[in-house]
Design a protein around this motif. Sequence first.
Motif, PDB file in Angstrom:
ATOM      1  N   UNK A  63       0.937  -1.188  -0.044  1.00 20.04           N
ATOM      2  CA  UNK A  63       0.012  -0.038  -0.097  1.00 20.04           C
ATOM      3  C   UNK A  63       0.712   1.337  -0.080  1.00 20.04           C
ATOM      4  N   UNK A  64       2.204   1.211  -0.352  1.00 14.75           N
ATOM      5  CA  UNK A  64       3.071   2.178  -0.496  1.00 14.75           C
ATOM      6  C   UNK A  64       2.549   3.424  -1.354  1.00 14.75           C
ATOM      7  N   UNK A  65       2.281   4.653  -1.007  1.00  6.88           N
ATOM      8  CA  UNK A  65       1.863   5.653  -1.715  1.00  6.88           C
ATOM      9  C   UNK A  65       2.949   6.251  -2.748  1.00  6.88           C
ATOM     10  N   UNK A  66       2.403   6.926  -3.979  1.00  2.00           N
ATOM     11  CA  UNK A  66       3.399   7.695  -4.669  1.00  2.00           C
ATOM     12  C   UNK A  66       4.035   8.620  -3.716  1.00  2.00           C
ATOM     13  N   UNK A  67       5.363   8.743  -4.074  1.00  2.00           N
ATOM     14  CA  UNK A  67       6.261   9.703  -3.269  1.00  2.00           C
ATOM     15  C   UNK A  67       6.818   9.301  -2.256  1.00  2.00           C
ATOM     16  N   UNK A  68       6.731   7.779  -1.761  1.00  2.00           N
ATOM     17  CA  UNK A  68       7.334   7.060  -0.773  1.00  2.00           C
ATOM     18  C   UNK A  68       8.760   7.098  -0.931  1.00  2.00           C
ATOM     19  N   UNK A  69       9.585   7.708  -0.144  1.00  2.00           N
ATOM     20  CA  UNK A  69      10.958   7.547  -0.138  1.00  2.00           C
ATOM     21  C   UNK A  69      11.511   6.229   0.327  1.00  2.00           C
ATOM     22  N   UNK A  70      12.590   5.660  -0.404  1.00  2.00           N
ATOM     23  CA  UNK A  70      13.078   4.268  -0.229  1.00  2.00           C
ATOM     24  C   UNK A  70      14.497   4.131   0.453  1.00  2.00           C
ATOM     25  N   UNK A  71      14.604   2.935   0.881  1.00  2.00           N
ATOM     26  CA  UNK A  71      16.103   2.566   1.283  1.00  2.00           C
ATOM     27  C   UNK A  71      16.204   2.450   2.678  1.00  2.00           C
ATOM     28  N   UNK A  72      16.621   1.116   3.058  1.00  4.03           N
ATOM     29  CA  UNK A  72      16.913   0.737   4.732  1.00  4.03           C
ATOM     30  C   UNK A  72      18.053   0.161   4.871  1.00  4.03           C
ATOM     31  N   UNK A  73      18.824  -0.040   3.814  1.00  6.57           N
ATOM     32  CA  UNK A  73      20.362  -0.545   4.205  1.00  6.57           C
ATOM     33  C   UNK A  73      21.370   0.533   4.066  1.00  6.57           C
ATOM     34  N   UNK A  74      21.635   0.952   5.173  1.00  4.33           N
ATOM     35  CA  UNK A  74      22.575   2.276   5.292  1.00  4.33           C
ATOM     36  C   UNK A  74      23.627   1.979   5.932  1.00  4.33           C
ATOM     37  N   UNK A  75      24.806   2.457   5.294  1.00  2.58           N
ATOM     38  CA  UNK A  75      26.083   2.496   6.082  1.00  2.58           C
ATOM     39  C   UNK A  75      26.881   4.074   5.708  1.00  2.58           C
ATOM     40  N   UNK A  76      27.067   4.667   6.718  1.00  4.89           N
ATOM     41  CA  UNK A  76      27.509   6.181   6.562  1.00  4.89           C
ATOM     42  C   UNK A  76      28.202   6.555   7.477  1.00  4.89           C
ATOM     43  N   UNK A  77      28.953   7.703   7.252  1.00  2.00           N
ATOM     44  CA  UNK A  77      29.942   8.465   7.810  1.00  2.00           C
ATOM     45  C   UNK A  77      29.221   9.653   8.817  1.00  2.00           C
ATOM     46  N   UNK A  78      29.414   9.707   9.897  1.00  7.21           N
ATOM     47  CA  UNK A  78      28.695  10.807  10.884  1.00  7.21           C
ATOM     48  C   UNK A  78      29.141  12.092  10.547  1.00  7.21           C
TER      49      UNK A  78
END
Length: 404
Positions: free
Chosen positions: A67-82
């Motif tokens: 049921x994701x609406x149009x405009x849903x931002x994506x991505x949950x696999x995250x590795x990053x620099x603070x």
Amino acid sequence: MGGNKIVVYKEPGRVVVEDHDPPKLEVPADVAKGKGLSQKAVHGVILRNVATNICGSDQHMVRGRTTAPAGQTLGHEITGEIVEKGEDVQFLDVGDIVSVPFNIACGRCRNCREGQSGVCLNVNPARAGSAYGYVDMGGWEGGQAEYVMVPFADYNCLKFPDRGQALEKILDLTMLSDIFPTGYHGAYSAGVTTGSTVYIAGAGPVGLAAAHSAQLLGAAVVIVGDLNKQRLEQARSFGCETVDISLDATLEDQIAEILGTNEVDCAVDAVGFEASGHGAGAGEQPAAVLNSVMSITRAGGRLGIPGLYVTGDPGAADADAKEGTLKVRLGLGWAKSHSFTTGQCPVLKYNRGLMMSILYGKAQIAKAVNATVIPLDDAPRGYQEFDQGAARKYVLDPHGMIPA
């Protein structure tokens, strides 16, 4: 930070990369209001993403199967620099490179304190559990982006001990946010141990991660089933046996050809609700994998079910399946005294141990899942190729920080 490029779902089969405002140290307004939190996230950090991956769970949304609406931002696999931290962050510093579990968790509620970070009670007003960039998960902005805000950072972030080593092994370490712990959780909860025979349903990235995890846990034989020949070839590349479920031969018969018996000690469902039935032209049968793994798992065996099942599937073939009601042969599982483990993987339970396995050369998860680096702007192509069955795990490189 100027702006923030981020991947956005527009309509079934279509994603785009848009310019959004940069993230702030704030929790979503609905979460703050619904859970009685301060919107200012003094406990949070902002990351410059080093690597962020496309997941099969994202594809369910992009295919229009949630049921994701149009405009849903994506991505949950995250590795990053603070690059920024709130005043209440005590044990992390600007410049640290961290892995972020896809589960968003407060670290304070009963479930978090009992190690069930996948079903935190304080980060989603609609239900227990939350994730970045996912439908019905609290409205947290997605991580397929240049920058992302991570709340409750001291609890959620896994700091890599050495920056240079982290960048050198980033293709393996980026898998710690989801698929490696999820695959490991599937195998571990299925009871895989020294000498086990294991069947893994699905040779997508999570299935391949489960297969590699089963090897780490000491399985004697790991059998991977799929109907995508390229993905089966990828499974064979690191020592798995395979069965092609598009063939007319039964799953039991194909397993018997490998093991000399038509049963395994334990099994993992790494497919989920968009499963296909057995045999050529069988079509989609959402309960097919659950029923097949019960049929080939020995009496007293255990089943790990990290494959995604949803409560709302607009594209399902019948009214029951549209609300997540499936024709599962529970009587068979009951008669065989099977144990089932379902739900989101509690990533924090496993990610540090798996990190150490990577850093000390015991795990080669990037090789197992065929990690393939593309620029953030090429995310639409990555989604398209992944949806067509590419035997790859697409890793987005928003800032050109992944070594060639």
